[in-house]
Design a protein around this motif. Structure first.
Motif, PDB file in Angstrom:
ATOM      1  N   ARG A 166       0.784  -1.223   0.000  1.00  0.00           N
ATOM      2  CA  ARG A 166      -0.080  -0.121   0.131  1.00  0.00           C
ATOM      3  C   ARG A 166       0.805   1.292   0.093  1.00  0.00           C
ATOM      4  N   LEU A 167       2.034   1.384   0.756  1.00  0.00           N
ATOM      5  CA  LEU A 167       2.935   2.362   0.830  1.00  0.00           C
ATOM      6  C   LEU A 167       3.441   2.818  -0.519  1.00  0.00           C
ATOM      7  N   ALA A 168       4.044   1.501  -1.273  1.00  0.00           N
ATOM      8  CA  ALA A 168       4.406   1.758  -2.301  1.00  0.00           C
ATOM      9  C   ALA A 168       3.480   2.036  -3.480  1.00  0.00           C
ATOM     10  N   LEU A 169       2.422   1.848  -3.540  1.00  0.00           N
ATOM     11  CA  LEU A 169       1.164   2.402  -4.287  1.00  0.00           C
ATOM     12  C   LEU A 169       1.038   3.723  -4.167  1.00  0.00           C
ATOM     13  N   GLN A 170       0.876   3.992  -2.617  1.00  0.00           N
ATOM     14  CA  GLN A 170       0.857   5.668  -2.194  1.00  0.00           C
ATOM     15  C   GLN A 170       1.716   6.428  -2.816  1.00  0.00           C
ATOM     16  N   GLN A 171       3.124   6.053  -2.884  1.00  0.00           N
ATOM     17  CA  GLN A 171       4.231   6.596  -3.251  1.00  0.00           C
ATOM     18  C   GLN A 171       4.038   6.961  -4.677  1.00  0.00           C
ATOM     19  N   ALA A 172       3.754   5.465  -5.370  1.00  0.00           N
ATOM     20  CA  ALA A 172       3.882   5.868  -6.993  1.00  0.00           C
ATOM     21  C   ALA A 172       2.902   6.762  -7.326  1.00  0.00           C
ATOM     22  N   LEU A 208      -2.581  14.203  -3.119  1.00  0.00           N
ATOM     23  CA  LEU A 208      -2.379  13.054  -2.420  1.00  0.00           C
ATOM     24  C   LEU A 208      -0.992  13.446  -1.746  1.00  0.00           C
ATOM     25  N   SER A 209      -1.039  12.825  -0.493  1.00  0.00           N
ATOM     26  CA  SER A 209       0.166  12.887   0.497  1.00  0.00           C
ATOM     27  C   SER A 209       1.444  11.925  -0.008  1.00  0.00           C
ATOM     28  N   ALA A 210       2.513  12.514   0.220  1.00  0.00           N
ATOM     29  CA  ALA A 210       3.573  11.670   0.025  1.00  0.00           C
ATOM     30  C   ALA A 210       3.787  10.595   1.143  1.00  0.00           C
ATOM     31  N   VAL A 211       4.317   9.409   1.086  1.00  0.00           N
ATOM     32  CA  VAL A 211       4.551   8.697   2.319  1.00  0.00           C
ATOM     33  C   VAL A 211       5.409   9.007   3.124  1.00  0.00           C
ATOM     34  N   GLN A 212       5.094   9.165   4.579  1.00  0.00           N
ATOM     35  CA  GLN A 212       5.868   9.710   5.561  1.00  0.00           C
ATOM     36  C   GLN A 212       6.329   8.463   6.192  1.00  0.00           C
TER      37      GLN A 212
END
Length: 629
Positions: free
Chosen positions: A241-247, A289-293
């Motif tokens: 999920r974090l990888a998809l969010q960052q992409a 969208l937010s960057a992964v923190q």
């Protein structure tokens, strides 16, 4: 079902939840995870109606019976068994109706009350309560003992047993494994797997979450995120999920940059002004969208340990126990073993069998009652006791604690060292009294690391640690270049940091050739015996050495292969010694010291070879027995 509907909650001015939402279906077993202070206990309080949301709502079916573990237990004079039976409120209500009807002499009402008593399985209740207590490590004699005679940890077990005794549709468990040993945890996992209601468990024990949970609810950034599966599945899905969010964030940033470039380039050009304006509106409406923190991961490392001669520690016929005014209380008898540099040993055994007593004897805080304990020159022991946090001074700062260990060190050096354990700035210089249990445990670990131990003795080091700090400890121990002996109910830590086990049971310490899966299998068989009948199980438990399961073939054959390799090495060593002894020059040259040394080596090698051959025969017998259907 349980519904968390767009709810918000603040505590002490700190936002814990902000428009959070999630759903839990009936019968699900859910692990609730999140950083310390994220709001896990507050979520439990919301479900019990002890807190109310600032906005939105948390809905639990009104007819559901909720059971939870009390955090306090008064020093009651009633027995442990009666205390656990108190958890079954319908049972106690039926008993009260019977007593009232008998007092009035009302036969009809008494008959109805007895029928109600049967409906709530009142006749089997004492046996069920005994099974709970035995599963959690109590003996039959202890089930009759008064609650006030038990220590704090055992009272928490009583609270857990009372909660499990309570008929419920929703069971809330907050760190249920904290006061349990490995034996009791395995039993609890098996019990929860058969629990018919809905379970929510807060835990920092990843193997417990793996064994019990069918879903994970993660509290992060004031939101609730649900994942299907156990904790291992959560780790995998969360990373995806974090990888998809960052992409998605990266892709949106490219889109924004493209729009902004068009606007900048053509906003002053009449022919393109309309198109530029439309892109301005599109940019304004775009939901950012937010960057992964990524959370800052905590890590630390043990300082390189100084070398020490072998054996670094040896025990010869040592009795371990406690001196008293009348007579010594012996827990372990005639313990004989040696600890070699580089060994990584996990201690197994039920609570009360003597694991902590053994560790204390190795650490030197308990003197042997008999026998001899020898330590090698240069041995530096790092000892983390089960109640290590109680040795810290609440009015002193982390820096003051370290200064006592290193009075000649520069303050800046000490501050830098503490910073590596997340004690920075004011946190290093303020009294530790308000620190959380996890922060105090981190400080206790830092004090041990400073000493540069070459032998680490750890007795339940993960108590009070969150998942992040536990993982940091596992990684640090895996890279530790000294010798490790550890007692822990955290199987992830044991699997990752140890490669052999000692079993402490029946007053003895001996090598255990099985693995944690073998140990779990045996414990579950014992639990099945308890379900068949507490008295029968207790008889079986005392007639056999507790915790000595029949190992699987795999570990036995591996142990046999190790012995065979050692036999080959020993035979080669004996051949080299005998070749040297066959040299005529040895007897004519007058080198008596060389001759004496070779003869000593020959005798020692033959004695070791004989020991290995005996062990080889024992293993062959065990393999044949284990192979029997």
């Amino acid at each position: 079902m349980i519904v968390f509907e767009d709810f918000s909650l603040q505590r002490g001015g700190k936002p814990l939840f902000d428009v959070a939402r999630a759903t839990i279906q009936p019968g699900e077993r859910v692990g609730l995870i999140g950083a310390n202070g994220a709001g896990k206990s507050s979520l439990f309080a919301l479900m019990q109606g002890k807190l109310h949301t600032d906005a939105g709502e948390v809905r639990v079916p009104a007819q559901w019976r909720i059971a939870h573990v009390a955090q306090e237990t008064p020093a009651l004079a009633r027995s442990a068994l009666d205390f656990v039976l108190d958890g079954d409120t319908p049972l106690r209500a039926a008993e009260a109706r019977i007593a009232e009807a008998q007092a009035r002499g009302d036969g009809a009402a008494e008959a109805e009350a007895h029928a109600a008593f049967a409906d709530v399985d009142g006749y089997t209740a004492p046996a069920r309560a005994e099974a709970l207590l035995l599963g959690l490590g109590f003996t039959l004699d202890q089930t009759r003992a008064e609650v006030g005679t038990f220590s704090g940890g055992w009272r928490m077990r009583l609270n857990l047993a009372q909660a499990l005794m309570c008929p419920s549709d929703l069971l809330l468990l907050d760190e249920p494994t904290n006061h349990l040993d490995l034996d009791a945890i395995v039993w609890l996992e098996d019990w929860l797997a058969r629990y018919p209601g809905t379970l929510l468990a807060i835990s920092h024990d990843r193997e417990f979450l793996d064994a019990v949970c069918t879903a994970i609810l993660h509290i992060e950034h004031c939101k609730l995120t649900r994942y299907s599966g156990n904790y291992s599945a959560f780790e995998s899905l969360s990373a995806e999920r974090l990888a998809l969010q960052q992409a998605a964030f990266d892709k949106q940033q490219q889109h924004i940059a493209h729009l902004q470039s068009f606007i900048t380039r053509f906003k002053a050009k009449a022919s393109k002004a309309k198109q530029a304006q439309s892109r301005v509106k599109a940019l304004e409406k775009l939901e950012k969208l937010s960057a992964v923190q990524a959370a800052r991961e905590f890590s630390f490392a043990f300082r390189p340990a100084d070398s020490v001669a072998n054996p670094m520690l040896s025990l010869e016929a040592v009795d371990c126990g406690y001196p008293t005014t009348d007579a010594a209380r012996t827990i372990l008898r005639a313990v004989t073993l040696s600890i070699q540099s580089g060994q990584r040993i996990g201690l197994l055994g039920a609570n009360g069998q003597g694991k902590s007593t053994f560790i204390k004897t190795l650490a030197g805080t308990l003197a042997p009652l008999a026998g001899r304990l020898q330590t090698a020159k240069g041995l530096q022991v790092g000892y983390f006791a089960q109640h290590q946090l109680e040795t810290l001074q609440p009015d002193d700062s982390a820096l003051e604690h370290l200064m006592r260990r290193a009075p000649s060190a520069r303050e800046q050096e000490l501050r830098s060292f503490l910073g590596g354990f997340n004690f920075r700035g004011d946190m290093a210089t303020t009294p530790i009294a308000p620190f959380s249990g996890g922060e105090k445990a981190r400080l206790a670990l830092a004090l041990i690391v400073w000493e540069k131990p070459n032998l680490l003795l750890l007795d339940e080091p993960t108590n009070h640690l969150d998942l992040e700090t536990r993982e940091a400890l596992v990684l640090a121990l895996a890279q530790f270049d000294g010798t490790l002996i550890v007692v822990s109910h955290d199987r992830h830590l044991l699997r990752a940091t140890t490669d052999q086990f000692l079993l402490i049971a029946g007053g003895e310490v001996h090598a255990y050739e099985g693995d944690l899966d073998d140990y779990r299998t045996w414990l579950l068989k014992e639990a099945a015996q308890r379900r068949a009948g507490p008295a029968k199980a207790e008889t079986a438990k005392t007639s056999a050495v507790p915790g000595r399961p029949k190992p699987r073939l795999g570990p036995l054959t591996k142990a046999l292969a190790r012995i065979e390799a050692q036999l080959d090495q020993g035979a080669a060593a004996i051949e080299r010694i005998e070749t040297a002894l066959a040299d005529p020059a040895l007897y004519t040259g007058g080198d008596r010291d060389r001759l004496t040394e070779l003869l000593r080596q020959q005798a020692q090698a033959r004695e070791e070879q004989e020991r290995l051959e005996t062990r080889w025969l024992e293993l062959q017998t065990e393999i044949e027995a284990a192979a029997q259907p």
